[in-house]
Motif scaffolding. Structure first.
Motif, mmCIF file in Angstrom:
data_model
loop_
_atom_site.group_PDB
_atom_site.id
_atom_site.type_symbol
_atom_site.label_atom_id
_atom_site.label_comp_id
_atom_site.label_asym_id
_atom_site.label_seq_id
_atom_site.Cartn_x
_atom_site.Cartn_y
_atom_site.Cartn_z
ATOM 1 N N THR A 204 47.994 -66.331 35.950
ATOM 2 C CA THR A 204 48.325 -65.952 37.331
ATOM 3 C C THR A 204 47.247 -66.470 38.271
ATOM 4 O OG1 THR A 204 49.561 -63.972 36.668
ATOM 5 C CG2 THR A 204 48.726 -64.031 38.913
ATOM 6 N N ILE A 205 47.681 -67.172 39.319
ATOM 7 C CA ILE A 205 46.750 -67.733 40.310
ATOM 8 C C ILE A 205 47.130 -67.191 41.678
ATOM 9 C CG2 ILE A 205 45.849 -69.826 41.392
ATOM 10 C CD1 ILE A 205 46.679 -71.369 38.870
ATOM 11 N N ASP A 206 46.211 -66.460 42.315
ATOM 12 C CA ASP A 206 46.439 -65.978 43.680
ATOM 13 C C ASP A 206 46.017 -67.096 44.627
ATOM 14 O OD1 ASP A 206 46.413 -64.781 46.209
ATOM 15 O OD2 ASP A 206 45.750 -62.847 45.424
ATOM 16 N N THR A 207 46.990 -67.665 45.351
ATOM 17 C CA THR A 207 46.722 -68.834 46.192
ATOM 18 C C THR A 207 46.287 -68.472 47.611
ATOM 19 O OG1 THR A 207 49.025 -69.021 46.949
ATOM 20 C CG2 THR A 207 48.447 -70.131 44.886
ATOM 21 N N THR A 208 46.133 -67.177 47.898
ATOM 22 C CA THR A 208 45.733 -66.752 49.236
ATOM 23 C C THR A 208 44.404 -67.400 49.620
ATOM 24 O OG1 THR A 208 46.802 -64.605 48.865
ATOM 25 C CG2 THR A 208 45.301 -64.772 50.744
ATOM 26 N N GLY A 209 44.426 -68.179 50.700
ATOM 27 C CA GLY A 209 43.200 -68.789 51.205
ATOM 28 C C GLY A 209 42.682 -69.968 50.410
ATOM 29 N N PRO A 211 42.913 -73.876 49.329
ATOM 30 C CA PRO A 211 43.552 -75.134 49.733
ATOM 31 C C PRO A 211 44.484 -75.655 48.644
ATOM 32 C CG PRO A 211 41.172 -75.227 50.095
ATOM 33 C CD PRO A 211 41.438 -73.994 49.293
ATOM 34 N N VAL A 212 45.480 -76.421 49.064
ATOM 35 C CA VAL A 212 46.469 -76.954 48.129
ATOM 36 C C VAL A 212 45.800 -77.720 46.990
ATOM 37 C CG1 VAL A 212 48.320 -78.662 47.880
ATOM 38 C CG2 VAL A 212 48.378 -77.042 49.774
ATOM 39 N N ALA A 213 44.810 -78.544 47.322
ATOM 40 C CA ALA A 213 44.136 -79.343 46.292
ATOM 41 C C ALA A 213 43.486 -78.466 45.235
ATOM 42 C CB ALA A 213 43.081 -80.247 46.939
ATOM 43 N N GLY A 214 42.966 -77.322 45.658
ATOM 44 C CA GLY A 214 42.336 -76.404 44.716
ATOM 45 C C GLY A 214 43.342 -75.779 43.768
ATOM 46 N N ALA A 217 44.489 -78.408 41.229
ATOM 47 C CA ALA A 217 43.464 -78.595 40.191
ATOM 48 C C ALA A 217 43.510 -77.465 39.171
ATOM 49 C CB ALA A 217 42.080 -78.674 40.837
ATOM 50 N N ALA A 218 43.705 -76.232 39.652
ATOM 51 C CA ALA A 218 43.757 -75.081 38.753
ATOM 52 C C ALA A 218 44.978 -75.156 37.833
ATOM 53 C CB ALA A 218 43.796 -73.787 39.570
ATOM 54 N N VAL A 219 46.117 -75.594 38.396
ATOM 55 C CA VAL A 219 47.336 -75.713 37.588
ATOM 56 C C VAL A 219 47.192 -76.830 36.562
ATOM 57 C CG1 VAL A 219 49.802 -76.236 37.643
ATOM 58 C CG2 VAL A 219 48.821 -74.721 39.374
ATOM 59 N N LEU A 220 46.640 -77.957 36.995
ATOM 60 C CA LEU A 220 46.465 -79.095 36.073
ATOM 61 C C LEU A 220 45.536 -78.735 34.921
ATOM 62 C CD1 LEU A 220 46.242 -82.123 38.536
ATOM 63 C CD2 LEU A 220 48.007 -81.750 36.792
#
Length: 226
Positions: A204-209, A211-214, A217-220
């Motif tokens: 689970t990744i909370d994307t609040t705040g 950046p898209v690139a970050g 990178a976390a998903v990859l």
């Protein structure tokens, strides 16, 4: 020698969590196919509306899901993927809040989900698949080797949607979008068939705040561990 299954990365999450954008970018970087499962449900809702059908009629919606012809057209120049519904390019119509609400409503019907099950499984082709949706890791591809669940606060998701729609010149209010997102969250999480929830083995990744690139990178990193 047994054939190795085609790898799948599932990216699930609620509306506005960024999964559509992230899934597209990740699929591009991996060179994998992309399944936008939400577009399938929106396409059925759109086809039903175009035919004047009652969205609350489960039997009619199941028949519509079975008969609607949906095709994704990927431009050779790397442009935006178009969604062709019964021979009509419905890409722009499928982005509207009306289409989203229709998709959420009919997704609660077991007959609709059953009709779309095999269509979604059919996207699993070499070299790999990034599957974007709400039940990709729990129902459609439970055997996927890589699973992610994206989330963000309702307020953050409403702000993203507001900016997206404003940029398209649409007249919307932030308060109304927040109410719609909260209502959809409740509907998606409480339905008896394939409720919205992370797979037990998903990151689970909370994307609040973030950046898209970050987030990309976390998903990859799930697919390509350091």
């Amino acid at each position: 020698m047994p054939t190795k299954p085609v790898p799948v990365l599932t990216i699930d999450g609620p509306s506005g969590s960024g999964k559509g954008t992230i899934s597209q970018l990740v699929a591009d970087q991996l060179g994998w196919h992309l399944l936008d499962s939400g577009a399938l449900y929106r396409a059925v809702g759109y086809a039903a509306g175009a035919a004047g059908l009652d969205l609350s009629d489960e039997e009619a919606m199941a028949r519509c899901a079975q008969t609607t012809k949906i095709r994704f057209s990927v431009p050779g120049d790397g442009g935006e993927t178009r969604v062709i519904v019964n021979g009509h390019d419905a890409t722009d119509e499928l982005r509207t809040e009306t289409a989203g609400a229709a998709a959420s409503a009919i997704a609660a019907f077991p007959g609709v989900r059953s009709a779309l099950f095999d269509k979604q499984k059919g996207f699993r082709k070499a070299p790999g698949l990034v599957a974007d949706g709400r039940d990709m890791g729990t129902v459609i591809f439970p055997d996927a080797g890589h699973k992610v669940f994206l989330t963000a606060s309702a307020e953050e998701r409403a702000r993203r949607r507001y900016k997206q729609l404003k940029d398209k010149g649409l007249n919307v209010t932030l308060a109304a979008l927040l109410r719609e997102i909260q209502a959809r969250d409740e509907r998606d999480a409480s339905r008896t068939v394939a409720p919205l929830r992370p797979a037990v083995d998903a990151l689970t990744i909370d994307t609040t705040g973030i950046p898209v690139a970050g987030v990309v990178a976390a998903v990859l990193s799930v697919v390509r561990p350091a």
